[in-house]
Design an enzyme around this catalytic site. Structure first.
Site, PDB file in Angstrom:
ATOM      1  N   HIS A  65      -8.448   0.403   2.723  1.00 27.63           N
ATOM      2  CA  HIS A  65      -9.422  -0.437   3.440  1.00 27.63           C
ATOM      3  C   HIS A  65     -10.520   0.496   3.950  1.00 27.63           C
ATOM      4  O   HIS A  65     -10.218   1.636   4.349  1.00 27.63           O
ATOM      5  CB  HIS A  65      -8.793  -1.100   4.680  1.00 27.63           C
ATOM      6  CG  HIS A  65      -8.062  -2.376   4.432  1.00 27.63           C
ATOM      7  ND1 HIS A  65      -6.881  -2.688   5.083  1.00 27.63           N
ATOM      8  CD2 HIS A  65      -8.348  -3.444   3.647  1.00 27.63           C
ATOM      9  CE1 HIS A  65      -6.478  -3.898   4.692  1.00 27.63           C
ATOM     10  NE2 HIS A  65      -7.335  -4.370   3.820  1.00 27.63           N
TER      11      HIS A  65
ATOM     12  N   ARG B 230       0.131 -11.666   2.575  1.00 29.72           N
ATOM     13  CA  ARG B 230      -0.793 -11.664   3.706  1.00 29.72           C
ATOM     14  C   ARG B 230      -1.661 -12.931   3.746  1.00 29.72           C
ATOM     15  O   ARG B 230      -2.128 -13.319   4.828  1.00 29.72           O
ATOM     16  CB  ARG B 230      -1.669 -10.398   3.708  1.00 29.72           C
ATOM     17  CG  ARG B 230      -0.860  -9.147   4.046  1.00 29.72           C
ATOM     18  CD  ARG B 230      -1.656  -8.111   4.799  1.00 29.72           C
ATOM     19  NE  ARG B 230      -2.031  -8.532   6.144  1.00 29.72           N
ATOM     20  CZ  ARG B 230      -2.889  -7.879   6.925  1.00 29.72           C
ATOM     21  NH1 ARG B 230      -3.467  -6.775   6.479  1.00 29.72           N
ATOM     22  NH2 ARG B 230      -3.180  -8.321   8.139  1.00 29.72           N
TER      23      ARG B 230
ATOM     24  N   ALA C  27       2.982   1.136   8.150  1.00 30.10           N
ATOM     25  CA  ALA C  27       2.501  -0.045   7.408  1.00 30.10           C
ATOM     26  C   ALA C  27       1.117   0.207   6.841  1.00 30.10           C
ATOM     27  O   ALA C  27       0.531  -0.664   6.196  1.00 30.10           O
ATOM     28  CB  ALA C  27       2.465  -1.259   8.335  1.00 30.10           C
TER      29      ALA C  27
ATOM     30  N   ASP D 138     -11.907   0.599   6.755  1.00 30.73           N
ATOM     31  CA  ASP D 138     -11.704   1.066   8.134  1.00 30.73           C
ATOM     32  C   ASP D 138     -10.641   2.153   8.254  1.00 30.73           C
ATOM     33  O   ASP D 138     -10.358   2.637   9.340  1.00 30.73           O
ATOM     34  CB  ASP D 138     -11.418  -0.108   9.088  1.00 30.73           C
ATOM     35  CG  ASP D 138     -10.054  -0.751   8.879  1.00 30.73           C
ATOM     36  OD1 ASP D 138      -9.300  -0.331   7.985  1.00 30.73           O
ATOM     37  OD2 ASP D 138      -9.742  -1.701   9.635  1.00 30.73           O
TER      38      ASP D 138
ATOM     39  N   CYS E 256      -7.089  -1.229  13.016  1.00 33.28           N
ATOM     40  CA  CYS E 256      -6.466  -2.365  12.314  1.00 33.28           C
ATOM     41  C   CYS E 256      -5.785  -3.325  13.279  1.00 33.28           C
ATOM     42  O   CYS E 256      -5.638  -4.507  12.967  1.00 33.28           O
ATOM     43  CB  CYS E 256      -5.376  -1.911  11.357  1.00 33.28           C
ATOM     44  SG  CYS E 256      -5.798  -0.641  10.214  1.00 33.28           S
TER      45      CYS E 256
ATOM     46  N   ARG F 179      -8.857  -3.831  -2.173  1.00 40.80           N
ATOM     47  CA  ARG F 179      -8.539  -5.130  -1.577  1.00 40.80           C
ATOM     48  C   ARG F 179      -9.669  -6.132  -1.751  1.00 40.80           C
ATOM     49  O   ARG F 179      -9.470  -7.234  -2.237  1.00 40.80           O
ATOM     50  CB  ARG F 179      -8.207  -4.971  -0.089  1.00 40.80           C
ATOM     51  CG  ARG F 179      -6.938  -4.154   0.173  1.00 40.80           C
ATOM     52  CD  ARG F 179      -5.698  -4.857  -0.329  1.00 40.80           C
ATOM     53  NE  ARG F 179      -4.486  -4.125  -0.056  1.00 40.80           N
ATOM     54  CZ  ARG F 179      -3.786  -4.199   1.068  1.00 40.80           C
ATOM     55  NH1 ARG F 179      -4.184  -4.970   2.051  1.00 40.80           N
ATOM     56  NH2 ARG F 179      -2.674  -3.496   1.215  1.00 40.80           N
TER      57      ARG F 179
ATOM     58  N   ASN G  34       0.879  -1.180   0.000  1.00 39.60           N
ATOM     59  CA  ASN G  34       0.000   0.000   0.000  1.00 39.60           C
ATOM     60  C   ASN G  34       0.918   1.232   0.000  1.00 39.60           C
ATOM     61  O   ASN G  34       2.120   1.105   0.284  1.00 39.60           O
ATOM     62  CB  ASN G  34      -0.977  -0.042   1.190  1.00 39.60           C
ATOM     63  CG  ASN G  34      -0.290   0.140   2.530  1.00 39.60           C
ATOM     64  OD1 ASN G  34       0.466   1.090   2.732  1.00 39.60           O
ATOM     65  ND2 ASN G  34      -0.541  -0.771   3.465  1.00 39.60           N
TER      66      ASN G  34
ATOM     67  N   ASN H 185      -7.953  -7.662   9.916  1.00 38.82           N
ATOM     68  CA  ASN H 185      -8.040  -8.310   8.609  1.00 38.82           C
ATOM     69  C   ASN H 185      -8.139  -9.832   8.673  1.00 38.82           C
ATOM     70  O   ASN H 185      -8.167 -10.483   7.629  1.00 38.82           O
ATOM     71  CB  ASN H 185      -6.845  -7.919   7.734  1.00 38.82           C
ATOM     72  CG  ASN H 185      -6.798  -6.446   7.449  1.00 38.82           C
ATOM     73  OD1 ASN H 185      -5.819  -5.782   7.749  1.00 38.82           O
ATOM     74  ND2 ASN H 185      -7.867  -5.916   6.906  1.00 38.82           N
TER      75      ASN H 185
HETATM   76  N1  ARG Z   1       0.230  -3.489   5.788  1.00 38.61           N
HETATM   77  C1  ARG Z   1      -1.096  -3.961   5.962  1.00 38.61           C
HETATM   78  C2  ARG Z   1      -1.756  -4.166   4.604  1.00 38.61           C
HETATM   79  O1  ARG Z   1      -1.455  -3.434   3.707  1.00 38.61           O
HETATM   80  C3  ARG Z   1      -1.874  -3.002   6.808  1.00 38.61           C
HETATM   81  C4  ARG Z   1      -3.266  -3.478   7.127  1.00 38.61           C
HETATM   82  C5  ARG Z   1      -4.073  -2.471   7.873  1.00 38.61           C
HETATM   83  N2  ARG Z   1      -5.312  -3.018   8.253  1.00 38.61           N
HETATM   84  C6  ARG Z   1      -6.522  -2.417   8.163  1.00 38.61           C
HETATM   85  N3  ARG Z   1      -7.540  -3.042   8.636  1.00 38.61           N
HETATM   86  N4  ARG Z   1      -6.683  -1.267   7.561  1.00 38.61           N
HETATM   87  O2  ARG Z   1      -2.543  -5.053   4.398  1.00 38.61           O
END
Ligand code: ARG
Length: 277
Positions: free
Chosen positions: A163, A87, A251, A165, A257, A134, A19, A68
């Site tokens: 995302h 992931r 991140a 959230d 998250c 995503r 991301n 997630n």
């Molecule tokens: N580095 C992770 C990703 O890109 C961060 C996830 C953050 N999670 C969230 N629920 N927004 O997947």
């Protein structure tokens, strides 16, 4: 009693870039990450939440982002289907945890991506569903049929808010905070029409992931230096608690998250009907 799943950041780091926030050359400072994560954990347990811990795993730096893992609906854990291979390796770890903690673990049909509570948030009886970056729109529709819930898909048009959230946080069945620029005009209209009290977050604070907040009762825990958000929350009868989580912003994550509400989010209609019934 609120129950929240978290995973200590023993193996957290910026090891790949999936991301726009992630940059391997700006790695996270492990000790600081640990301090920030621990403050979040202590803050949430101070609010009366039981914190369940998932064991960190070497080679899974984003396992800390338990939001997630999947989507919770009563006793059902619908496991995520991650878009990125790096992931997807987290899923067997999450599935094993949920299986051994009394949840029924289910999966989506092959070929659909869905990133759990990161992209699907109940506000009342409606499941608001972020897609494009995503999760897939058809995965959300499948989930809606499985749960018997109405789904309103929202296209996420800004890669920094990849995302749902990161730009939308229901506070109660009728109230939510959101960052308008993360949505197109249609998405904004859907939100305005279906959430009676919608509280906008200003751009700087949205970029500090102010919307990525954890709600426990009438208390909202969010990243530091979001003064306008804190004020809006307080003027609506919420308590705002700031916890600096900048090591996780590297991140692309923050408070929300780093957590997964095991007993259902405060704003989820199904949770309130279980309590009432
Ligand atoms: N580095 C992770 C990703 O890109 C961060 C996830 C953050 N999670 C969230 N629920 N927004 O997947």
């Amino acid at each position: 009693m609120p129950r929240i799943l978290m995973c200590p950041p023993d193996h957290y780091g910026i090891e790949y870039e999936i991301n726009p926030w992630m940059n391997r050359s700006l790695g996270a400072v492990r000790q600081l990450a640990f301090q920030q994560w621990s403050t979040l954990r202590d803050t949430l347990s101070g609010l009366g939440a039981t914190i369940e811990l998932l064991e960190p795993q070497h080679g899974l730096p984003d396992l800390v982002f338990t939001a997630n893992a999947g989507l919770i609906f009563g006793n059902l854990f619908l496991s995520s289907a991650f878009r990125h291979e790096v992931r997807a390796k987290e899923s067997p770890v999450f599935d094993a945890w949920f299986d051994s903690h009394g949840f029924t673990v289910e999966h989506l049909p092959d070929g659909m991506f869905h990133e759990g509570a990161g992209d699907a948030l109940f506000c009342g009886d409606i499941l608001f569903a972020g897609y494009r970056q995503r999760s897939d729109a058809n995965a959300h529709q499948w989930v809606g049929q499985r749960f018997g819930s109405r789904v309103l898909p929202l296209e996420l048009v800004n890669p920094r808010f990849y995302h749902l959230d990161t730009c939308f946080c229901p506070l109660s069945p009728t109230e939510a905070i959101y960052f308008p620029d993360a949505f197109d005009q249609y998405g904004r209209r859907v939100l305005e029409t279906h959430v009676p009290n919608l509280i906008p977050v200003v751009e700087d604070e949205a970029h500090r992931f102010g919307c990525n907040a954890v709600v426990v009762g009438k208390t909202v825990v969010h990243n530091s230096r979001c003064p306008t958000l804190a004020e809006s929350l307080m003027s609506r009868g919420y308590r705002s608690i700031e916890v600096e989580l900048d090591e996780f912003l590297k991140a692309g994550g923050s408070a929300k998250c780093l957590t997964l509400r095991l007993d259902g989010e405060e704003a989820a209609g199904w949770k309130n009907s279980i309590i009432a019934g």
